[in-house]
Design an enzyme around this catalytic site. Sequence first.
Site, PDB file in Angstrom:
ATOM      1  N   GLU A  36       0.640  -1.230  -0.123  1.00  0.00           N
ATOM      2  CA  GLU A  36       0.281  -0.038   0.072  1.00  0.00           C
ATOM      3  C   GLU A  36       0.437   1.267  -0.132  1.00  0.00           C
ATOM      4  OE1 GLU A  36      -2.702  -0.088   3.031  1.00  0.00           O
ATOM      5  OE2 GLU A  36      -2.894  -2.165   2.605  1.00  0.00           O
ATOM      6  N   CYS A  93       3.293   7.839   1.195  1.00  0.00           N
ATOM      7  CA  CYS A  93       3.848   7.374   2.210  1.00  0.00           C
ATOM      8  C   CYS A  93       4.099   6.528   1.437  1.00  0.00           C
ATOM      9  CB  CYS A  93       2.903   6.901   3.293  1.00  0.00           C
ATOM     10  SG  CYS A  93       2.649   5.938   4.242  1.00  0.00           S
ATOM     11  N   CYS A 103       5.138  -7.318   7.105  1.00  0.00           N
ATOM     12  CA  CYS A 103       6.420  -6.964   8.215  1.00  0.00           C
ATOM     13  C   CYS A 103       6.726  -8.082  10.108  1.00  0.00           C
ATOM     14  CB  CYS A 103       5.811  -5.655   9.650  1.00  0.00           C
ATOM     15  SG  CYS A 103       6.350  -4.514  10.774  1.00  0.00           S
ATOM     16  N   CYS A 105       4.134  -4.782  16.287  1.00  0.00           N
ATOM     17  CA  CYS A 105       3.563  -4.643  17.310  1.00  0.00           C
ATOM     18  C   CYS A 105       2.136  -4.444  17.007  1.00  0.00           C
ATOM     19  CB  CYS A 105       3.610  -2.719  16.915  1.00  0.00           C
ATOM     20  SG  CYS A 105       5.080  -2.571  16.280  1.00  0.00           S
ATOM     21  N   CYS A 162      -1.163  -2.703  15.009  1.00  0.00           N
ATOM     22  CA  CYS A 162      -0.211  -2.798  13.537  1.00  0.00           C
ATOM     23  C   CYS A 162      -0.994  -3.393  12.486  1.00  0.00           C
ATOM     24  CB  CYS A 162       0.334  -2.186  13.522  1.00  0.00           C
ATOM     25  SG  CYS A 162       1.647  -1.806  12.000  1.00  0.00           S
ATOM     26  N   GLY A 175       5.899  -2.699   6.643  1.00  0.00           N
ATOM     27  CA  GLY A 175       6.980  -2.837   7.107  1.00  0.00           C
ATOM     28  C   GLY A 175       7.808  -1.950   7.436  1.00  0.00           C
ATOM     29  N   GLU A 176       8.856  -2.615   8.083  1.00  0.00           N
ATOM     30  CA  GLU A 176      10.255  -2.143   8.788  1.00  0.00           C
ATOM     31  C   GLU A 176      11.191  -1.512   7.702  1.00  0.00           C
ATOM     32  OE1 GLU A 176      10.723  -0.433  11.552  1.00  0.00           O
ATOM     33  OE2 GLU A 176      12.377  -0.651  10.953  1.00  0.00           O
ATOM     34  N   SER A 195       9.193   5.122  16.415  1.00  0.00           N
ATOM     35  CA  SER A 195       7.950   4.694  17.131  1.00  0.00           C
ATOM     36  C   SER A 195       8.246   4.238  18.500  1.00  0.00           C
ATOM     37  CB  SER A 195       7.614   3.623  16.332  1.00  0.00           C
ATOM     38  OG  SER A 195       7.372   4.211  15.051  1.00  0.00           O
ATOM     39  N   LEU A 196       7.701   5.417  19.728  1.00  0.00           N
ATOM     40  CA  LEU A 196       8.075   5.358  20.862  1.00  0.00           C
ATOM     41  C   LEU A 196       6.812   4.219  20.936  1.00  0.00           C
ATOM     42  CD1 LEU A 196      10.694   5.389  23.097  1.00  0.00           C
ATOM     43  CD2 LEU A 196       9.094   7.710  23.495  1.00  0.00           C
ATOM     44  N   HIS A 197       5.770   5.206  21.551  1.00  0.00           N
ATOM     45  CA  HIS A 197       4.847   4.513  21.834  1.00  0.00           C
ATOM     46  C   HIS A 197       4.498   4.442  23.465  1.00  0.00           C
ATOM     47  CE1 HIS A 197       4.012   4.877  17.686  1.00  0.00           C
ATOM     48  NE2 HIS A 197       3.797   3.629  17.473  1.00  0.00           N
ATOM     49  N   ASN A 202      -5.560   3.868  14.879  1.00  0.00           N
ATOM     50  CA  ASN A 202      -6.359   3.719  14.181  1.00  0.00           C
ATOM     51  C   ASN A 202      -6.716   2.611  14.146  1.00  0.00           C
ATOM     52  OD1 ASN A 202      -7.178   4.955  11.432  1.00  0.00           O
ATOM     53  ND2 ASN A 202      -5.528   5.219  10.880  1.00  0.00           N
ATOM     54  N   CYS A 238      -2.080   2.057   7.355  1.00  0.00           N
ATOM     55  CA  CYS A 238      -1.841   0.877   6.315  1.00  0.00           C
ATOM     56  C   CYS A 238      -1.809  -0.267   6.695  1.00  0.00           C
ATOM     57  CB  CYS A 238      -0.202   1.286   5.721  1.00  0.00           C
ATOM     58  SG  CYS A 238       0.104   2.603   4.538  1.00  0.00           S
TER      59      CYS A 238
HETATM   60  N1  SAH Z   1       7.605  -0.037  11.344  1.00  0.00           N
HETATM   61  C1  SAH Z   1       7.767   1.245  11.070  1.00  0.00           C
HETATM   62  C2  SAH Z   1       6.853   1.885   9.911  1.00  0.00           C
HETATM   63  C3  SAH Z   1       6.051   1.867   9.736  1.00  0.00           C
HETATM   64  S1  SAH Z   1       4.211   1.989  10.779  1.00  0.00           S
HETATM   65  C4  SAH Z   1       7.785   2.350  12.480  1.00  0.00           C
HETATM   66  O1  SAH Z   1       7.290   1.028  12.925  1.00  0.00           O
HETATM   67  O2  SAH Z   1       7.694   2.771  12.927  1.00  0.00           O
HETATM   68  C5  SAH Z   1       4.463   3.394  10.793  1.00  0.00           C
HETATM   69  C6  SAH Z   1       3.873   4.049  12.321  1.00  0.00           C
HETATM   70  O3  SAH Z   1       1.988   4.410  12.321  1.00  0.00           O
HETATM   71  C7  SAH Z   1       3.964   4.237  13.183  1.00  0.00           C
HETATM   72  O4  SAH Z   1       4.883   5.222  13.918  1.00  0.00           O
HETATM   73  C8  SAH Z   1       3.211   2.814  13.985  1.00  0.00           C
HETATM   74  O5  SAH Z   1       4.118   2.765  14.905  1.00  0.00           O
HETATM   75  C9  SAH Z   1       2.156   3.288  13.274  1.00  0.00           C
HETATM   76  N2  SAH Z   1       1.250   2.927  13.597  1.00  0.00           N
HETATM   77  C10 SAH Z   1       1.251   1.492  13.410  1.00  0.00           C
HETATM   78  N3  SAH Z   1      -0.116   1.254  13.261  1.00  0.00           N
HETATM   79  C11 SAH Z   1      -1.139   1.749  13.738  1.00  0.00           C
HETATM   80  C12 SAH Z   1      -2.702   1.938  13.984  1.00  0.00           C
HETATM   81  N4  SAH Z   1      -3.473   1.170  14.124  1.00  0.00           N
HETATM   82  N5  SAH Z   1      -3.166   2.854  14.829  1.00  0.00           N
HETATM   83  C13 SAH Z   1      -2.212   4.802  14.629  1.00  0.00           C
HETATM   84  N6  SAH Z   1      -0.297   4.475  13.803  1.00  0.00           N
HETATM   85  C14 SAH Z   1       0.268   3.118  13.833  1.00  0.00           C
END
Ligand code: SAH
Length: 344
Positions: A91, A104, A111, A115, A118, A158-159, A213-215, A292, A333
């Site tokens: 995508e 994007c 992947c 996470c 995701c 993907g990462e 991506s800290l979260h 999302n 995505c």
């Molecule tokens: N693998 C990379 C890039 C892909 S995702 C990474 O982890 O950074 C891009 C961003 O979207 C990342 O910060 C990821 O954690 C976040 N993300 C993934 N799924 C999500 C979701 N369902 N809602 C909001 N953000 C999300």
Amino acid sequence: MSKLDILSMTQGEIENIIIEMGEPKFRAKQIYGWILKGMWGSEMRNIPASLQKKLDDVFEFRLPRVEIKLVSKIDGTIKYLFELIDGECIEAVFMRYEHGNTLCISSQVGCRMGCKFCASTLLGRVRDLLPSEMLGQIISAEKDTGERVSNVVMMGIGEPLDNYDNTVKFLRLVSQDDGLNIGLRHISVSTCGLVDRINDLANEQLPITLSISLHAYDNEVRSSIMPINNKYSIEQLLSACNSYFDKTGRRISFEYTLIAGKNDTAEGAAALARLLKKYIKGPCHVNLIPLNEVKETKLEASKNATIFKNKLISLGINATVRRKLGSDINASCGQLRRQSRENK
Ligand code: SAH
């Protein structure tokens, strides 16, 4: 002999092959101009048919093909499902901002980072994308829209740092003067935090923007939603961020997806502010992302985005909530690819 992947090559590399084929050097420039526009074969109008055929024997043209295109009625954001040469799908999302169009892009088919929130990782990783397939997403989107892409974010499926060599090759290709010429300062690479690779990237002399991506505000929370945290702790990650900044002079931004009941309390915001102040030298920026919702994960979006943001700001941490584009087309995505695989 396997064919050469022409979109992964520089104009100079193509020129060497063209000369080996006994053709005049100027053809390389013509061909390169066409492939950057997404044209191949008989579409290359100033290339004789006999040469078009010879090129087909030597090269393969791995341009992602638009399989599904969804256009947001709210803001014109376009979500693409691209089909690759082997039938796999990825995508990309085309977004219009005042400062230009941003695409994007994906870096892998699937992947393996796992996470919990995701959609891209639910079915694991199928394969890495080649540099041509990363570049090709931009070329296909430009061809389809007739508009130039001026910014790229590697935040699709993907990462990127789990496909390190191809990502670095792509970054060099996309920024070449005689290529798409998208400046590295206009490119963001997002990672879940592969510390060893962040250290490698710091030595590549690529002035991109790195997003982490800290979260989470501590190891317990982070490990519960991001398996990579069991390999590299938050402290190791933030220390790699500091050395990245020392080496490159490029400030890192942090992404923080707010998940209800997981990481979204005001106390959590205070803990995050303390963590960043303790470990990160200089000012830093936190990009808060509304979750999302992905139906398989059962995680819910937080309602505390404003409280969380204001708490961070009151403690001296620069924070913004990401504007949501394309909410009517499910523009985050990983979801479209899953739906299309389920239907197949
Ligand atoms: N693998 C990379 C890039 C892909 S995702 C990474 O982890 O950074 C891009 C961003 O979207 C990342 O910060 C990821 O954690 C976040 N993300 C993934 N799924 C999500 C979701 N369902 N809602 C909001 N953000 C999300």
